[in-house]
Scaffold this motif. Structure first.
Motif, PDB file in Angstrom:
ATOM      1  N   ASP A  38      62.352  80.185  73.735  1.00  0.00           N
ATOM      2  CA  ASP A  38      62.283  79.511  71.997  1.00  0.00           C
ATOM      3  C   ASP A  38      60.923  78.567  72.322  1.00  0.00           C
ATOM      4  O   ASP A  38      61.049  77.716  72.774  1.00  0.00           O
ATOM      5  CB  ASP A  38      63.335  78.944  71.600  1.00  0.00           C
ATOM      6  N   THR A  62      61.071  74.915  71.074  1.00  0.00           N
ATOM      7  CA  THR A  62      61.787  73.961  71.883  1.00  0.00           C
ATOM      8  C   THR A  62      60.992  73.480  72.862  1.00  0.00           C
ATOM      9  O   THR A  62      61.305  72.520  73.690  1.00  0.00           O
ATOM     10  CB  THR A  62      62.997  74.640  72.413  1.00  0.00           C
ATOM     11  N   ASN A 114      60.079  68.306  76.605  1.00  0.00           N
ATOM     12  CA  ASN A 114      60.339  69.488  77.454  1.00  0.00           C
ATOM     13  C   ASN A 114      59.106  70.253  77.648  1.00  0.00           C
ATOM     14  O   ASN A 114      58.100  70.699  76.945  1.00  0.00           O
ATOM     15  CB  ASN A 114      61.095  70.430  76.171  1.00  0.00           C
TER      16      ASN A 114
END
Length: 240
Positions: A42, A45, A2
């Protein structure tokens, strides 16, 4: 992985496209216009942030990511007077900060050639060293970060080279590396180092044909640093 893109200009868009082609997920694309979107993210993540923004935004972007515990890969130039502060923050957080003035594999090989040639030319005082760099008209800093890296590497190897300055500056003597900094539309980046004497010239040159080399290098580095800590550079990545 990510990936968070900090700075979504031309480079950010190419980086994003290459990252997705390699199977990664882009968590966010942050620009000056949507900087408030960071508050909704967040950090746990996000595996890595790739930061290619503007000099005035780089420090706050990198600081935010490091405060969130996110590894940062940065290629923004023009803010390096504050780099020691960022490095201290990264170390205090036990985080990861990777900076390079240029992520192109070819350019980093060029850096190594430049250092080797400079070592040889330290023994040849009859040669005066100068540089030229050409970039696109949207590049704000001059000289480029790549040119500064080249010049500082020469200064570290050639004892008679004491400093660098733009050729538009009034100071010009045998101890200066004069840098000609040009801006021409749609030029990704060309860097030339010249040693000139009355007898001959020695010249090394790197010409980028597009921005893909820079972008791919940044993504490859992002993949590489995912589980590493500390202050890292292209020398670490390329095992130089």
């Amino acid at each position: 992985m990510n990936i968070l893109i900090l700075g979504y200009g031309k480079m950010g868009k190419i980086i994003s496209a290459i990252a997705e082609e390699r199977g990664h997920t882009i968590i966010g694309k942050i620009t000056e216009e949507n900087i408030s979107d960071l508050d909704a993210l967040d950090g746990t993540t996000i595996d890595v942030a790739i930061e290619f923004s503007q000099p005035e935004a780089a420090i706050s972007n990198i600081t935010w990511a490091l405060e969130q515990g996110i590894p940062v890969v940065s290629g923004t130039t023009g803010w390096l007077d504050k780099k020691p502060d960022i490095e201290r923050l990264a170390l205090s957080k036990g985080g990861t900060f990777f900076y390079a003035s240029n992520f192109s594999i070819g350019v980093n090989i060029f850096f190594k050639i430049n250092r080797y040639l400079a070592k040889l030319m330290d023994e040849q005082p009859s040669y005066k060293v100068s540089m030229e760099e050409v970039h696109h008209t949207e590049k704000k800093d001059a000289p480029s970060g790549t040119a500064i890296t080249l010049a500082e590497d020469i200064i570290n190897k050639v004892s008679r080279a004491k400093r660098w300055n733009l050729d538009t500056d009034p100071i010009d003597n045998e101890h200066n590396i004069l840098i000609s900094s040009k801006r021409i539309n749609e030029v990704p980046g060309t860097h030339t180092v010249t040693y000139q004497s009355d007898i001959d010239d020695i010249e090394i040159k790197h010409t980028a044909h597009n921005r893909k080399g820079f972008a791919l290098g940044a993504v490859l580095v992002a993949e590489w640093i995912k589980d590493r800590k500390g202050l890292l550079t292209m020398n670490d990545f390329l095992s130089f």
